[in-house]
Scaffold this active site. Structure first.
Site, PDB file in Angstrom:
ATOM      1  N   GLY A   1      22.999  63.701  28.577  1.00 16.42           N
ATOM      2  CA  GLY A   1      22.988  63.419  27.130  1.00 16.42           C
ATOM      3  C   GLY A   1      21.679  62.846  26.620  1.00 16.42           C
TER       4      GLY A   1
ATOM      5  N   TYR B   1      26.385  53.451  25.007  1.00 12.69           N
ATOM      6  CA  TYR B   1      25.603  52.332  24.445  1.00 12.69           C
ATOM      7  C   TYR B   1      25.356  52.543  22.956  1.00 12.69           C
TER       8      TYR B   1
ATOM      9  N   THR C   1      19.605  49.155  16.803  1.00 11.85           N
ATOM     10  CA  THR C   1      18.669  50.037  17.503  1.00 11.85           C
ATOM     11  C   THR C   1      18.519  51.378  16.792  1.00 11.85           C
ATOM     12  N   ASP C   2      17.352  51.980  16.958  1.00 14.03           N
ATOM     13  CA  ASP C   2      17.159  53.331  16.382  1.00 14.03           C
ATOM     14  C   ASP C   2      17.998  54.379  17.120  1.00 14.03           C
ATOM     15  N   GLU C   3      18.566  53.998  18.278  1.00 16.09           N
ATOM     16  CA  GLU C   3      19.378  54.973  19.017  1.00 16.09           C
ATOM     17  C   GLU C   3      20.640  55.364  18.254  1.00 16.09           C
TER      18      GLU C   3
ATOM     19  N   LYS D   1      25.902  34.524  27.555  1.00 21.49           N
ATOM     20  CA  LYS D   1      26.834  34.614  28.694  1.00 21.49           C
ATOM     21  C   LYS D   1      26.107  34.567  30.038  1.00 21.49           C
ATOM     22  N   LEU D   2      24.793  34.792  30.008  1.00 22.01           N
ATOM     23  CA  LEU D   2      24.003  34.920  31.242  1.00 22.01           C
ATOM     24  C   LEU D   2      24.574  36.014  32.145  1.00 22.01           C
TER      25      LEU D   2
ATOM     26  N   ALA E   1      26.748  54.539  20.824  1.00 19.46           N
ATOM     27  CA  ALA E   1      27.987  54.599  20.033  1.00 19.46           C
ATOM     28  C   ALA E   1      28.536  53.191  19.806  1.00 19.46           C
TER      29      ALA E   1
ATOM     30  N   LYS F   1      26.744  50.389  19.715  1.00 21.63           N
ATOM     31  CA  LYS F   1      25.865  49.720  18.743  1.00 21.63           C
ATOM     32  C   LYS F   1      26.170  50.228  17.325  1.00 21.63           C
TER      33      LYS F   1
ATOM     34  N   GLY G   1      22.503  35.863  22.797  1.00 21.13           N
ATOM     35  CA  GLY G   1      21.668  36.739  23.633  1.00 21.13           C
ATOM     36  C   GLY G   1      20.241  36.228  23.741  1.00 21.13           C
ATOM     37  N   GLY G   2      20.043  34.948  23.470  1.00 15.49           N
ATOM     38  CA  GLY G   2      18.685  34.374  23.465  1.00 15.49           C
ATOM     39  C   GLY G   2      18.068  34.225  24.844  1.00 15.49           C
ATOM     40  N   ALA G   3      18.860  34.454  25.914  1.00 11.44           N
ATOM     41  CA  ALA G   3      18.279  34.378  27.260  1.00 11.44           C
ATOM     42  C   ALA G   3      17.803  35.747  27.749  1.00 11.44           C
TER      43      ALA G   3
HETATM   44  P1  NAD Z   1      18.726  42.252  27.331  1.00 16.19           P
HETATM   45  O1  NAD Z   1      19.628  43.142  28.094  1.00 16.19           O
HETATM   46  O2  NAD Z   1      17.400  41.872  27.898  1.00 16.19           O
HETATM   47  O3  NAD Z   1      19.473  40.863  27.004  1.00 16.19           O
HETATM   48  C1  NAD Z   1      20.774  40.816  26.501  1.00 16.19           C
HETATM   49  C2  NAD Z   1      21.193  39.345  26.475  1.00 16.19           C
HETATM   50  O4  NAD Z   1      22.530  39.269  25.937  1.00 16.19           O
HETATM   51  C3  NAD Z   1      21.237  38.693  27.858  1.00 16.19           C
HETATM   52  O5  NAD Z   1      20.691  37.398  27.794  1.00 16.19           O
HETATM   53  C4  NAD Z   1      22.720  38.634  28.184  1.00 16.19           C
HETATM   54  O6  NAD Z   1      23.067  37.579  29.048  1.00 16.19           O
HETATM   55  C5  NAD Z   1      23.321  38.457  26.793  1.00 16.19           C
HETATM   56  N1  NAD Z   1      24.704  38.914  26.713  1.00 16.19           N
HETATM   57  C6  NAD Z   1      25.201  40.131  27.096  1.00 16.19           C
HETATM   58  N2  NAD Z   1      26.531  40.172  26.865  1.00 16.19           N
HETATM   59  C7  NAD Z   1      26.871  38.989  26.296  1.00 16.19           C
HETATM   60  C8  NAD Z   1      28.090  38.446  25.810  1.00 16.19           C
HETATM   61  N3  NAD Z   1      29.239  39.133  25.887  1.00 16.19           N
HETATM   62  N4  NAD Z   1      28.066  37.223  25.254  1.00 16.19           N
HETATM   63  C9  NAD Z   1      26.919  36.491  25.172  1.00 16.19           C
HETATM   64  N5  NAD Z   1      25.738  36.953  25.654  1.00 16.19           N
HETATM   65  C10 NAD Z   1      25.724  38.183  26.195  1.00 16.19           C
HETATM   66  O7  NAD Z   1      18.580  42.907  25.904  1.00 16.19           O
HETATM   67  P2  NAD Z   1      17.312  43.145  24.957  1.00 16.19           P
HETATM   68  O8  NAD Z   1      16.585  44.331  25.426  1.00 16.19           O
HETATM   69  O9  NAD Z   1      16.628  41.860  24.779  1.00 16.19           O
HETATM   70  O10 NAD Z   1      18.075  43.563  23.602  1.00 16.19           O
HETATM   71  C11 NAD Z   1      18.475  42.570  22.666  1.00 16.19           C
HETATM   72  C12 NAD Z   1      19.100  43.259  21.481  1.00 16.19           C
HETATM   73  O11 NAD Z   1      18.167  44.161  20.900  1.00 16.19           O
HETATM   74  C13 NAD Z   1      20.333  44.105  21.809  1.00 16.19           C
HETATM   75  O12 NAD Z   1      21.261  43.964  20.780  1.00 16.19           O
HETATM   76  C14 NAD Z   1      19.802  45.530  21.868  1.00 16.19           C
HETATM   77  O13 NAD Z   1      20.803  46.447  21.538  1.00 16.19           O
HETATM   78  C15 NAD Z   1      18.724  45.463  20.811  1.00 16.19           C
HETATM   79  N6  NAD Z   1      17.598  46.390  20.967  1.00 16.19           N
HETATM   80  C16 NAD Z   1      16.903  46.463  22.135  1.00 16.19           C
HETATM   81  C17 NAD Z   1      15.770  47.275  22.220  1.00 16.19           C
HETATM   82  C18 NAD Z   1      14.931  47.370  23.480  1.00 16.19           C
HETATM   83  O14 NAD Z   1      14.012  48.174  23.527  1.00 16.19           O
HETATM   84  N7  NAD Z   1      15.184  46.567  24.501  1.00 16.19           N
HETATM   85  C19 NAD Z   1      15.368  48.021  21.116  1.00 16.19           C
HETATM   86  C20 NAD Z   1      16.121  47.937  19.933  1.00 16.19           C
HETATM   87  C21 NAD Z   1      17.218  47.097  19.876  1.00 16.19           C
HETATM   88  O1  DAU Z   2      15.371  52.956  21.138  1.00 15.23           O
HETATM   89  C1  DAU Z   2      15.764  51.613  21.332  1.00 15.23           C
HETATM   90  C2  DAU Z   2      16.467  51.507  22.669  1.00 15.23           C
HETATM   91  O2  DAU Z   2      15.449  51.606  23.657  1.00 15.23           O
HETATM   92  C3  DAU Z   2      17.255  50.215  22.854  1.00 15.23           C
HETATM   93  O3  DAU Z   2      18.300  50.177  21.921  1.00 15.23           O
HETATM   94  C4  DAU Z   2      17.835  50.118  24.268  1.00 15.23           C
HETATM   95  O4  DAU Z   2      18.466  48.873  24.459  1.00 15.23           O
HETATM   96  C5  DAU Z   2      16.702  50.265  25.261  1.00 15.23           C
HETATM   97  O5  DAU Z   2      17.247  50.315  26.560  1.00 15.23           O
HETATM   98  C6  DAU Z   2      15.911  51.544  24.984  1.00 15.23           C
HETATM   99  O6  DAU Z   2      16.698  52.727  25.298  1.00 15.23           O
HETATM  100  P1  DAU Z   2      16.039  53.977  26.047  1.00 15.23           P
HETATM  101  O7  DAU Z   2      17.098  54.742  26.719  1.00 15.23           O
HETATM  102  O8  DAU Z   2      15.097  54.702  25.150  1.00 15.23           O
HETATM  103  O9  DAU Z   2      15.127  53.148  27.106  1.00 15.23           O
HETATM  104  P2  DAU Z   2      14.859  53.348  28.666  1.00 15.23           P
HETATM  105  O10 DAU Z   2      13.777  52.394  29.008  1.00 15.23           O
HETATM  106  O11 DAU Z   2      16.083  53.341  29.479  1.00 15.23           O
HETATM  107  O12 DAU Z   2      14.258  54.821  28.698  1.00 15.23           O
HETATM  108  C7  DAU Z   2      13.118  55.165  27.931  1.00 15.23           C
HETATM  109  C8  DAU Z   2      12.761  56.610  28.233  1.00 15.23           C
HETATM  110  O13 DAU Z   2      12.315  56.718  29.600  1.00 15.23           O
HETATM  111  C9  DAU Z   2      13.937  57.553  28.106  1.00 15.23           C
HETATM  112  O14 DAU Z   2      13.464  58.792  27.588  1.00 15.23           O
HETATM  113  C10 DAU Z   2      14.434  57.724  29.549  1.00 15.23           C
HETATM  114  C11 DAU Z   2      13.161  57.605  30.366  1.00 15.23           C
HETATM  115  N1  DAU Z   2      13.297  56.991  31.705  1.00 15.23           N
HETATM  116  C12 DAU Z   2      13.995  55.816  31.798  1.00 15.23           C
HETATM  117  C13 DAU Z   2      14.119  55.178  33.011  1.00 15.23           C
HETATM  118  C14 DAU Z   2      14.880  53.882  33.148  1.00 15.23           C
HETATM  119  C15 DAU Z   2      12.702  57.562  32.798  1.00 15.23           C
HETATM  120  O15 DAU Z   2      12.046  58.632  32.698  1.00 15.23           O
HETATM  121  N2  DAU Z   2      12.832  56.942  34.009  1.00 15.23           N
HETATM  122  C16 DAU Z   2      13.515  55.764  34.160  1.00 15.23           C
HETATM  123  O16 DAU Z   2      13.593  55.256  35.329  1.00 15.23           O
END
Ligand code: NAD
Ligand code: DAU
Length: 343
Positions: free
Chosen positions: A278, A153, A128-130, A35-36, A155, A157, A8-10
């Site tokens: 939810g 999502y 994730t804290d979710e 996987k991109l 569930a 994780k 997932g480095g991309a």
């Molecule tokens: P992202 O959606 O930006 O990137 C996910 C990456 O995983 C992409 O490069 C995608 O191509 C790759 N990928 C997806 N399915 C794949 C597969 N089957 N095989 C190989 N590669 C695959 O995600 P992100 O926001 O950078 O999150 C990275 C990690 O951190 C995730 O595990 C997510 O659950 C966790 N996380 C994210 C947040 C957040 O706020 N974004 C917070 C806490 C934890």
């Molecule tokens: O808590 C860590 C999680 O944070 C990660 O595990 C997830 O990968 C990441 O997507 C994120 O989940 P959230 O559902 O908290 O993030 P999102 O940016 O989708 O939404 C953040 C808050 O903003 C949430 O309360 C929903 C709200 N929201 C979201 C979107 C996309 C809006 O009000 N409008 C929007 O358009």
């Protein structure tokens, strides 16, 4: 030298971590395995491929594909696996949950099998804290709390986390897990709330605010999260879980006001829309366990959001080409017809 597979480095956090890891661990060779998907973007790695030629390589592959994973681990003589690969957007998991189970649960299992087979010295899972579900004020989620995911999502994780802990207990795979809060910063795909709001505001488009906007998240700067992950990969105890986040929560409505203020745009751009099914009300973590390893966040929310907004203003080349084609189809499907009048 250590050979490190970063899956997932991309993506958003993964690419920020790869850059940090290559800068700080001069004895690491990094292989990105990705996987991109729509969220994986080679543009996130362009500078890395140039700056770290010789210590960086890329393999396109799916973590749910056993042959591809085993091949990458064996061919590169991998010592450490760090798994960022996941389907990550809650709203997409409500539309198409299947992909989340395949990647976030089954894909994690395949990686753990490879970790066991090739006896890696560390398998680190980015979680994730979710997985704790929402939590009432003034409580904070701790690592030993029960898991209570609200969306497909979270569930999925949680399923991945439990599989990691099972492989530690049953097979002594040296697993660590970090549970991060919401990240903001460079290279975040414009489906998550902050890049949606920032890029829409730049173009004077409405900011879609779910429900009453009073949901709270711990928005941390992505490099703080990456540093926390790195501390746990290097100093964390196998079998242990560590929460990583600032420990400070902000309401979504206040996030929108901060963005509009930084861009000098009117608050009338905020468009209330029907809520996410939810929808978790509040996430808040206790981060004392990772702090005890020597980590501390470097950015306040105000600093994190200011840097983030500036990055999107300065890097239109990156996000304008994303906000076309498939993205616009998704955006219409996700948001059309959900507008409600402001109270
Ligand atoms: P992202 O959606 O930006 O990137 C996910 C990456 O995983 C992409 O490069 C995608 O191509 C790759 N990928 C997806 N399915 C794949 C597969 N089957 N095989 C190989 N590669 C695959 O995600 P992100 O926001 O950078 O999150 C990275 C990690 O951190 C995730 O595990 C997510 O659950 C966790 N996380 C994210 C947040 C957040 O706020 N974004 C917070 C806490 C934890
Ligand atoms: O808590 C860590 C999680 O944070 C990660 O595990 C997830 O990968 C990441 O997507 C994120 O989940 P959230 O559902 O908290 O993030 P999102 O940016 O989708 O939404 C953040 C808050 O903003 C949430 O309360 C929903 C709200 N929201 C979201 C979107 C996309 C809006 O009000 N409008 C929007 O358009």
């Amino acid at each position: 030298m250590k050979n490190v597979l970063i899956t997932g480095g991309a993506g958003f956090i993964g690419s920020n971590y790869v850059r940090l890891a290559l800068q700080t661990h001069l004895d690491w060779n990094v292989v990105v395995f990705d996987k991109l998907t729509y969220a994986g973007n080679p543009d996130n790695l362009t500078d890395i491929a140039k700056d770290f030629k010789g210590r960086y390589s890329f393999v396109r592959g799916d973590i749910a594909d056993r042959e591809a994973v085993f091949g990458a681990v064996q061919d590169n003589n991998i010592d450490i696996i760090i798994n960022f690969a996941a389907d990550t957007h809650v709203d997409r998991s409500l539309m198409e949950p299947g992909a989340f189970i395949t990647t976030d649960v089954y894909g994690t299992f395949v990686l753990l099998e490879a970790a066991k087979e090739f006896k890696v010295s560390r398998y680190h899972q980015i979680s994730t804290d979710e997985v704790y579900g929402d939590i009432d004020e003034p409580n904070r989620s701790r690592e030993e709390d029960r898991l209570h995911g609200s969306s497909p999502y979270s569930a999925s994780k949680a399923g991945g986390d439990l599989m990691c802990l099972a492989y530690f207990r049953s097979f002594n795979v040296p697993v660590t897990i970090t549970r991060g809060t919401n990240n903001i910063g460079p290279y975040q795909y414009p489906e998550k709330v902050v890049p949606v709001f920032v890029t829409n505001a730049i173009d004077n488009l409405p900011l879609p605010m779910y429900g009453d906007g009073r949901q709270m998240r711990d928005y941390q700067y992505v490099l703080d999260h990456c540093e926390g992950i790195d501390v746990v990969v290097n100093k964390g105890v196998p079998g242990e879980v560590y929460n990583v986040g600032s420990g400070v929560e902000t309401r979504n409505i206040d996030v929108a006001h901060a963005i509009l203020g930084l861009l000098g745009k009117p608050h009338s751009l905020i468009q209330p829309i029907t809520d996410r099914p939810g929808h978790d009300r509040r996430y808040a973590i206790d981060n004392s366990k990772v702090r005890a390893l020597g980590w501390t966040p470097s950015h306040t929310f105000a600093q994190a959001i200011e840097k983030t907004v500036k990055w999107y203003v300065d890097n239109e080349w990156w996000w304008r080409k994303i906000k076309t084609g498939e993205y616009l189809d998704y955006y219409r499907k996700q948001y059309a017809g959900r507008e409600v009048s402001a109270k």
